[in-house]
Design a protein around this motif. Structure first.
Motif, PDB file in Angstrom:
ATOM      1  N   PHE A 199     -11.631   1.996  -4.936  1.00 43.78           N
ATOM      2  CA  PHE A 199     -10.975   2.896  -3.993  1.00 43.78           C
ATOM      3  C   PHE A 199     -10.511   4.160  -4.712  1.00 43.78           C
ATOM      4  CE2 PHE A 199     -10.645  -1.140  -1.814  1.00 43.78           C
ATOM      5  CZ  PHE A 199     -10.746  -0.812  -0.472  1.00 43.78           C
TER       6      PHE A 199
ATOM      7  N   ARG B 275      -0.183   4.748  -0.716  1.00 41.75           N
ATOM      8  CA  ARG B 275      -0.762   6.042  -0.346  1.00 41.75           C
ATOM      9  C   ARG B 275      -2.067   5.832   0.411  1.00 41.75           C
ATOM     10  NH1 ARG B 275       2.319   6.854  -4.614  1.00 41.75           N
ATOM     11  NH2 ARG B 275       1.069   5.443  -5.898  1.00 41.75           N
ATOM     12  N   PRO B 276      -2.476   6.805   1.216  1.00 42.11           N
ATOM     13  CA  PRO B 276      -3.783   6.690   1.877  1.00 42.11           C
ATOM     14  C   PRO B 276      -4.884   6.463   0.841  1.00 42.11           C
ATOM     15  CG  PRO B 276      -2.553   8.548   2.774  1.00 42.11           C
ATOM     16  CD  PRO B 276      -1.784   8.073   1.575  1.00 42.11           C
ATOM     17  N   THR B 277      -5.704   5.459   1.087  1.00 39.30           N
ATOM     18  CA  THR B 277      -6.709   5.027   0.120  1.00 39.30           C
ATOM     19  C   THR B 277      -8.016   4.785   0.856  1.00 39.30           C
ATOM     20  OG1 THR B 277      -4.918   3.915  -1.087  1.00 39.30           O
ATOM     21  CG2 THR B 277      -7.162   3.385  -1.740  1.00 39.30           C
TER      22      THR B 277
ATOM     23  N   TRP C 208      -2.697  12.780   2.986  1.00 37.77           N
ATOM     24  CA  TRP C 208      -2.620  12.469   4.407  1.00 37.77           C
ATOM     25  C   TRP C 208      -3.436  13.444   5.246  1.00 37.77           C
ATOM     26  CZ3 TRP C 208      -1.718   8.386   7.076  1.00 37.77           C
ATOM     27  CH2 TRP C 208      -0.834   7.401   6.637  1.00 37.77           C
TER      28      TRP C 208
ATOM     29  N   PRO D 251      -1.333   3.517   4.694  1.00 36.59           N
ATOM     30  CA  PRO D 251      -0.122   2.726   4.425  1.00 36.59           C
ATOM     31  C   PRO D 251       0.870   2.818   5.579  1.00 36.59           C
ATOM     32  CG  PRO D 251      -0.053   4.783   3.196  1.00 36.59           C
ATOM     33  CD  PRO D 251      -1.405   4.726   3.864  1.00 36.59           C
TER      34      PRO D 251
ATOM     35  N   VAL E 247      -8.118   1.311  -8.251  1.00 37.92           N
ATOM     36  CA  VAL E 247      -8.094   2.666  -7.694  1.00 37.92           C
ATOM     37  C   VAL E 247      -8.534   3.605  -8.799  1.00 37.92           C
ATOM     38  CG1 VAL E 247      -6.692   4.474  -6.643  1.00 37.92           C
ATOM     39  CG2 VAL E 247      -6.258   2.079  -6.077  1.00 37.92           C
TER      40      VAL E 247
ATOM     41  N   TRP F  63      -1.736  -4.983   0.570  1.00 39.57           N
ATOM     42  CA  TRP F  63      -3.154  -5.100   0.224  1.00 39.57           C
ATOM     43  C   TRP F  63      -3.672  -6.501   0.543  1.00 39.57           C
ATOM     44  CZ3 TRP F  63      -6.490  -1.460  -0.234  1.00 39.57           C
ATOM     45  CH2 TRP F  63      -6.095  -0.187  -0.675  1.00 39.57           C
TER      46      TRP F  63
ATOM     47  N   ARG G 173     -10.075  10.346  -8.895  1.00 37.67           N
ATOM     48  CA  ARG G 173     -10.929  11.091  -7.981  1.00 37.67           C
ATOM     49  C   ARG G 173     -11.647  12.184  -8.748  1.00 37.67           C
ATOM     50  NH1 ARG G 173      -8.581  13.816  -2.483  1.00 37.67           N
ATOM     51  NH2 ARG G 173     -10.522  14.755  -1.734  1.00 37.67           N
TER      52      ARG G 173
ATOM     53  N   GLU H 177      -7.507   7.435  -3.970  1.00 37.01           N
ATOM     54  CA  GLU H 177      -6.393   7.887  -3.148  1.00 37.01           C
ATOM     55  C   GLU H 177      -6.621   9.329  -2.719  1.00 37.01           C
ATOM     56  OE1 GLU H 177      -2.915   7.229  -5.499  1.00 37.01           O
ATOM     57  OE2 GLU H 177      -2.841   5.071  -5.049  1.00 37.01           O
TER      58      GLU H 177
ATOM     59  N   VAL I 202       0.877  -1.176   0.000  1.00 40.61           N
ATOM     60  CA  VAL I 202       0.000   0.000   0.000  1.00 40.61           C
ATOM     61  C   VAL I 202       0.912   1.223   0.000  1.00 40.61           C
ATOM     62  CG1 VAL I 202      -1.856   1.211   1.183  1.00 40.61           C
ATOM     63  CG2 VAL I 202      -1.704  -1.288   1.330  1.00 40.61           C
TER      64      VAL I 202
END
Length: 761
Positions: free
Chosen positions: A65, A42-44, A70, A451, A754, A439, A757, A67, A40
């Motif tokens: 998901f 990045r923040p997801t 933070w 992560p 992923v 993951w 966005r 990303e 992992v």
């Protein structure tokens, strides 16, 4: 423990700690973890949670998901923690860290999570017991004492080598299990210790369905018994001791209580069933003459009765532990060097070793303001049945209504049972948060995935109270992507919740390591031993710690004077019969050891016993994608071992892919045909990451089909008994058939989809 460095090409190289006589091949999993696609980065977050907000859903494990940064994910998560706490109290949060996580004392995931929840939220719903040992951990305090003092430090390998004539190893002592221990292992001694004892004349008797549960060096006699029958054999041995007058009545009278109740049960005075050698033979398949001969041998010379953790990780798992203790007591050898009873010897590396004579400090967790708890393996019950009553250790309790589960340092899609049921249970949460380096299926079923670093990517101290080496765990490589250690993540959350100072106490990682080390340094100094400063320790890489005397600990002192040294039981004696347990009135755990036939046993539709034990190629599910773990798979799938007779009856050849199934689920595995398993038994280890054939299917309607070989799609999610409510994942009944269709791809180690966005979302 190992040493590592990055070579000129940028590759990580690891080697065992110098002086380890039998280093573990599991080290080969570590270098291949660096830069693996499973990490992992990045923040997801799950798109539905981010866009629609928290709430129960059947979309976990099915949504795409996105990303996020933070700062924004920590802002959102801090707000969700505040919402749940303010609306439902901290008892609306489950602190679900369970697992091995890291050998480090500071970056210990469970301690980090619980410290954060205690200081920043006010507490959490916790758990008691372990998946590995809950049945034993609950029964032993009633009948002998807490499992630590009566297993880890009562019999040592040195004593066995010097004194023991016979080892009755119920469930064995597989070398793969003693490759690992929390805090690290500096030297692996088990194989050499068993070999030396065997050369001296110690006779090892392996009781179980798997030949590999003792190493060849032990030169063991194999008493082949089916899963769930060990207690019956113990009772048959006890009956022989009684009727032949071989039991130590003087020991039973002075050191024990409750023998009379067990003796009446053995003789069938209440129900007419005599638990003799013939009765035991009918259940175990061991000829009655061999049962009698084994009892006579055990009564001659110094005998050690060991009970593996695997035996109590099953339905009625309290019984083999209690019956094993009763057998050792009847032989009159509890407390003698190399004799008596030992729970868990060989089940993990720090059993059978002397304790360190100076303190080793854990990270303080603070005070939990929530009183509600669950037995650790009852997580799905809690989520599916909030408010429902349940029994545990003499108390009638009620499941709390948890809205948010925060999970780090563990993988419930590895260690929990009936994964179809677990998926449905997780759908009841408002929010599911995990910290993960990789993951796993747990991460893929979460709402928020942060992560986290691995041990090779951060500084720490490796230590345990049962190994003489404290190790400086230097960071070897940089974290990948945006990964952060758990301490940094929780610091950011605690600051947003107004508790940053309380969580960190003003210390960074280096200051915390020095703070934890100081207690050990002071202990060395008090004994007049070399006590290097933290900087000196860190530069040297390790420090040797003194060991306590090999004196048998609590049980030896009890044997020497049972009036002065009382056991931590209600009577102060060994409780072969327990008035306390009898008073609970549990029909599945009466007041003395008893045999209960397994209810989840083979039948016409599912005629094979499945043994779902621990793997030899990794620790649980850790680094399943590592090179050593991957190399052992067949067609990319976990290996199931099957006896030649059972394979021939199904037209299965070695190396072919097979399907295991029952009413709870199915999985694919690669077949290994071997007579190291008894007929009627197949062995599929845990730890292959759950990889459903159709991850987009509705979990409410789907019987899970794991194409990778996770046996917990097959195992049953019920408690060991009303006493402990422990995990029962060791055994279940299955059918097996050759898989002739096209092989589905294995995607267990691939990241999930992923999506981009959307602007403004």
């Amino acid at each position: 423990m190992f040493r590592g460095e990055v070579d000129g090409s940028g590759a990580l190289r690891v080697r065992p700690r110098p002086g380890d006589p039998d280093p573990s091949a599991l080290l080969r999993n570590i270098p291949s973890a660096v830069g693996h696609r499973a990490r992992v980065l990045r923040p997801t977050v799950r798109r539905g949670w981010w866009q629609d907000g928290p709430g129960p859903t059947d979309r976990r494990g099915r949504d795409a998901f996105i990303e996020v940064g933070w700062d924004e994910v920590l802002d959102r998560l801090a707000g969700e923690l505040r919402r749940v706490r303010d609306a439902h109290g901290p008892q609306g949060i489950y602190g679900g860290s369970y697992g091995w996580a890291s050998a480090g004392r500071f970056h210990h995931a469970q301690s980090q999570l619980h410290r954060f929840l205690n200081t920043a939220v006010g507490g959490y719903v916790g758990s008691v017991g372990t998946y590995s040992g809950a049945a034993a951990e609950t029964i032993l305090p009633h009948v002998l004492g807490p499992s630590g003092p009566v297993s880890k430090a009562t019999v040592t390998w040195e004593q066995i080598g010097a004194h023991t004539d016979t080892v009755l190893a119920f469930g064995g002592m597989a070398i793969k299990n003693s490759a690992v221990a929390a805090g690290g292992v500096s030297t692996h001694v088990e194989r050499a210790a068993m070999a030396a004892a065997a050369r001296r004349g110690t006779r090892f008797v392996l009781v179980g369905p798997l030949r590999s549960d003792l190493p060849p060096e032990a030169d063991a006699q194999w008493a082949v018994v089916p899963p769930g029958s060990d207690t019956a054999l113990m009772l048959g041995l006890l009956h022989t001791l009684v009727v032949e007058g071989l039991h130590d009545t003087a020991f039973l009278e002075r050191y024990c209580v409750g023998w009379e109740a067990l003796e009446e049960y053995l003789l069938g005075k209440a129900d007419g069933t005599v638990r003799d050698a013939e009765w035991a033979s009918g259940i175990t398949g061991v000829p009655a003459g061999e049962v009698v001969a084994l009892a006579r041998r055990a009564a001659t010379g110094r005998t050690l009765v060991t009970v593996a953790q695997s035996l109590q990780r099953a339905e009625f798992g309290e019984q083999p532990v209690w019956a094993g203790l009763a057998l050792a007591a009847a032989l009159g050898q509890v407390g003698l060097p190399g004799g008596g009873f030992c729970y868990g010897l060989g089940s993990i590396a720090y059993y059978g070793r002397r304790k360190v004579a100076v303190p080793v400090s854990p990270l303080p967790q603070g005070r939990n303001g929530v009183r509600e708890f669950i037995p650790v393996a009852r997580i799905a019950d809690m989520l599916l049945h909030p408010g429902e009553e349940f029994d545990h250790d003499g108390r009638r309790l009620r499941y709390p209504h948890v809205r948010l589960a925060y999970w780090i340092g563990g993988n419930p899609f590895h260690h929990h049972q009936d994964l179809g049921r677990l998926r449905r249970a997780l759908g009841r949460l408002d929010t599911f948060v995990v910290h993960e380096p990789a993951w796993t299926a747990t991460a893929k079923h979460a709402d928020v995935v942060l992560p986290s670093t691995m041990t090779i990517e951060r500084d720490d101290i490796g230590a345990t109270s049962l190994d003489p080496i404290m190790s400086a765990m230097h960071r070897l490589v940089d974290p990948p992507g945006a990964a952060r250690d758990d301490f940094a993540i929780f610091t950011g959350l605690a600051e947003r919740l107004g508790a940053g100072r309380e969580f960190t106490e003003g210390r960074d990682v280096r200051a915390w390591l020095a703070h934890l080390y100081e207690r050990t340094r002071a202990g060395l100094d008090r004994q007049g031993l070399p006590a290097p400063s933290f900087d000196e320790f860190w530069a040297a890489g390790e420090v040797e710690l003194p060991l306590r005397a090999d004196d048998g600990g609590l049980l030896a002192a009890f044997r020497a004077d049972p009036d002065r040294t009382r056991l931590p039981t209600p009577s102060g004696r060994i409780e072969i019969g327990s008035a306390t347990v009898a008073g609970f009135g549990y029909p599945d755990c009466p007041g003395h050891p008893a045999y209960f036939a397994p209810t989840d046993a083979p039948d016409e539709r599912h005629p094979l016993w499945l043994v779902a034990n621990q793997p030899a190629t990794r620790l649980h599910s850790q680094l399943d994608y590592g090179a050593h773990s991957a190399a052992a798979k067949v067609a990319g799938r976990e290996v199931v071992r099957i006896h030649p007779d059972d394979a021939a009856a199904r037209g299965v050849a070695d190396g072919e892919v097979v399907r295991l199934f029952n009413d709870r689920g199915a999985c694919l595995a690669g077949a290994r045909v071997t007579d190291d398993v008894m007929p009627g038994v197949v062995q599929l280890p845990t730890g292959a990451w759950f990889d459903p054939a159709d991850p987009g299917a509705d979990p409410a309607a789907q019987v899970p089909f794991c194409v990778h070989g996770n046996p917990n799609v097959l195992t049953r999610d019920v408690g060991s008994s009303a006493l402990a409510q422990g995990c029962t994942g060791q055994h279940t009944a299955v059918q097996l058939e050759r898989w002739d269709a096209a092989l589905p791809p294995v995607t267990a180690h691939d990241p999930p989809a992923v999506e981009p966005r959307e602007a403004g979302r």
